[in-house]
Scaffold this motif. Structure first.
Motif, short mmCIF file in Angstrom:
data_model
loop_
_atom_site.label_atom_id
_atom_site.label_comp_id
_atom_site.label_asym_id
_atom_site.label_seq_id
_atom_site.Cartn_x
_atom_site.Cartn_y
_atom_site.Cartn_z
N ALA A 21 0.82 -1.21 0.00
CA ALA A 21 0.00 0.00 0.00
C ALA A 21 0.85 1.26 0.00
O ALA A 21 0.51 2.25 -0.67
CB ALA A 21 -0.94 -0.01 1.20
N TYR A 22 1.97 1.24 0.72
CA TYR A 22 2.80 2.45 0.76
C TYR A 22 3.52 2.69 -0.56
O TYR A 22 3.75 3.84 -0.95
CB TYR A 22 3.79 2.40 1.94
CG TYR A 22 3.10 2.80 3.22
CD1 TYR A 22 2.99 4.14 3.57
CD2 TYR A 22 2.51 1.86 4.05
CE1 TYR A 22 2.32 4.53 4.73
CE2 TYR A 22 1.84 2.23 5.20
CZ TYR A 22 1.74 3.57 5.54
OH TYR A 22 1.08 3.94 6.68
N GLU A 23 3.84 1.63 -1.27
CA GLU A 23 4.44 1.80 -2.61
C GLU A 23 3.41 2.43 -3.56
O GLU A 23 3.73 3.33 -4.33
CB GLU A 23 4.91 0.44 -3.13
CG GLU A 23 5.65 0.51 -4.43
CD GLU A 23 6.16 -0.85 -4.90
OE1 GLU A 23 6.78 -0.87 -5.97
OE2 GLU A 23 5.92 -1.87 -4.22
N VAL A 24 2.17 1.96 -3.46
CA VAL A 24 1.09 2.54 -4.27
C VAL A 24 0.88 4.00 -3.85
O VAL A 24 0.75 4.88 -4.71
CB VAL A 24 -0.22 1.73 -4.12
CG1 VAL A 24 -1.39 2.44 -4.79
CG2 VAL A 24 -0.05 0.32 -4.69
N GLY A 68 -2.66 12.84 -3.27
CA GLY A 68 -2.69 12.92 -1.81
C GLY A 68 -1.59 12.07 -1.20
O GLY A 68 -1.13 11.10 -1.81
N LYS A 69 -1.19 12.46 0.03
CA LYS A 69 -0.06 11.80 0.68
C LYS A 69 -0.45 10.98 1.90
O LYS A 69 0.40 10.36 2.51
CB LYS A 69 0.97 12.85 1.09
CG LYS A 69 1.56 13.61 -0.07
CD LYS A 69 2.50 14.68 0.41
CE LYS A 69 3.00 15.48 -0.79
NZ LYS A 69 3.82 16.60 -0.41
N TYR A 113 -5.22 3.11 0.86
CA TYR A 113 -5.98 2.01 1.47
C TYR A 113 -7.43 1.98 1.04
O TYR A 113 -7.99 0.91 0.78
CB TYR A 113 -5.87 2.04 3.00
CG TYR A 113 -4.57 1.45 3.49
CD1 TYR A 113 -4.34 0.07 3.40
CD2 TYR A 113 -3.57 2.25 4.02
CE1 TYR A 113 -3.15 -0.48 3.84
CE2 TYR A 113 -2.38 1.70 4.47
CZ TYR A 113 -2.18 0.33 4.38
OH TYR A 113 -1.00 -0.22 4.81
N ARG A 114 -8.06 3.14 0.94
CA ARG A 114 -9.46 3.17 0.50
C ARG A 114 -9.59 2.69 -0.94
O ARG A 114 -10.50 1.94 -1.27
CB ARG A 114 -10.04 4.57 0.65
CG ARG A 114 -10.34 4.94 2.07
CD ARG A 114 -11.01 6.31 2.15
NE ARG A 114 -11.09 6.73 3.54
CZ ARG A 114 -10.71 7.90 3.99
NH1 ARG A 114 -10.26 8.83 3.16
NH2 ARG A 114 -10.81 8.20 5.27
N ALA A 115 -8.70 3.14 -1.79
CA ALA A 115 -8.74 2.71 -3.19
C ALA A 115 -8.48 1.22 -3.30
O ALA A 115 -9.19 0.50 -4.02
CB ALA A 115 -7.73 3.49 -4.02
N ILE A 152 -2.48 -10.15 -1.39
CA ILE A 152 -1.53 -11.25 -1.27
C ILE A 152 -1.01 -11.19 0.16
O ILE A 152 -0.19 -10.35 0.52
CB ILE A 152 -0.38 -11.12 -2.30
CG1 ILE A 152 -0.94 -10.97 -3.71
CG2 ILE A 152 0.57 -12.30 -2.19
CD1 ILE A 152 -1.83 -12.11 -4.17
N ARG A 153 -1.51 -12.07 0.98
CA ARG A 153 -1.23 -12.01 2.41
C ARG A 153 0.24 -12.24 2.73
O ARG A 153 0.79 -11.59 3.60
CB ARG A 153 -2.12 -12.99 3.15
CG ARG A 153 -3.59 -12.67 2.90
CD ARG A 153 -4.49 -13.09 4.00
NE ARG A 153 -5.88 -12.83 3.69
CZ ARG A 153 -6.47 -11.64 3.72
NH1 ARG A 153 -5.77 -10.59 3.99
NH2 ARG A 153 -7.73 -11.50 3.45
N ARG A 154 0.87 -13.17 2.04
CA ARG A 154 2.27 -13.48 2.34
C ARG A 154 3.16 -12.26 2.18
O ARG A 154 4.13 -12.08 2.91
CB ARG A 154 2.77 -14.59 1.41
CG ARG A 154 4.20 -14.99 1.75
CD ARG A 154 4.77 -15.97 0.81
NE ARG A 154 5.98 -16.59 1.24
CZ ARG A 154 7.07 -16.01 1.74
NH1 ARG A 154 7.08 -14.74 1.97
NH2 ARG A 154 8.14 -16.69 2.05
N LEU A 155 2.81 -11.40 1.24
CA LEU A 155 3.62 -10.22 0.96
C LEU A 155 3.03 -8.94 1.58
O LEU A 155 3.62 -7.88 1.46
CB LEU A 155 3.75 -10.02 -0.55
CG LEU A 155 4.37 -11.18 -1.33
CD1 LEU A 155 4.29 -10.90 -2.82
CD2 LEU A 155 5.80 -11.42 -0.89
N ASN A 156 1.86 -9.06 2.21
CA ASN A 156 1.13 -7.90 2.70
C ASN A 156 1.06 -6.85 1.59
O ASN A 156 1.47 -5.70 1.74
CB ASN A 156 1.78 -7.30 3.95
CG ASN A 156 0.87 -6.30 4.63
OD1 ASN A 156 -0.35 -6.34 4.47
ND2 ASN A 156 1.45 -5.36 5.37
#
Length: 167
Positions: free
Chosen positions: A61-64, A74-75, A81-83, A96-100
């Protein structure tokens, strides 16, 4: 890239293909699916999906969020997370849970039980049908009186390119 189809049984993500065409096809189906669900693929949702489609790999999510922020969306973490939650909720992305991390669904709008094959070396990821795995799990669950609501099959290994490098 070669636009020829991969050999039968080869996951598209691990085969040479026209990635732009691959992404365009998924985006077209995503637009239709969102509309059919009475939802909107807002600019931030669409761009999030486009970012996930840029490569066959899962993204955190932080990479996105970094990508979205660099493009003026937006930062704050809720933006991403909403998207991402929206895309997962309507079947346009998978977690992908293994990679979060998250990856675009390569079969939006289709009822399917995917398995994810994750290359431990290059992080490329392929989504493949896993109906037989789901059926085996449901059979085992039935014997226990358990009802499966969701499965997430993830396998870690080496993609063809990384396996070839080892030889």
């Amino acid at each position: 890239m070669n636009s020829a189809q991969p050999p039968a049984g080869t996951a598209l993500a691990f085969a040479r293909h026209d990635h732009a065409n691959c992404a365009d096809e998924v985006l077209t189906r995503a637009e239709a699916l969102a509309k059919a669900n009475g939802a909107r693929l807002t600019p931030v949702r669409r761009r999030t999906l486009e970012i996930l489609l840029e490569a066959h790999r899962a993204m955190g999510a932080y990479e996105v969020l970094e990508r979205l922020a660099a493009e003026g969306f937006g930062k704050q973490p809720p933006v991403a997370y909403r998207a991402l939650d929206f895309l997962v909720e309507i079947g346009l992305a998978h977690r992908i849970r293994r990679l979060n991390a998250f990856t675009a669904c390569m079969h939006p709008g289709e009822a399917h039980s995917p398995a994810f094959f994750i290359c431990r070396k290059c992080d490329h990821l392929a989504e493949a049908p896993a109906a037989a795995v789901r059926a085996a799990l449901e059979s085992a669950a039935e014997k226990l009186g358990f009802t499966i609501e969701r499965t997430n099959v993830e396998a870690l290994g080496l993609c063809p390119a990384c396996a070839e490098e080892r030889t």
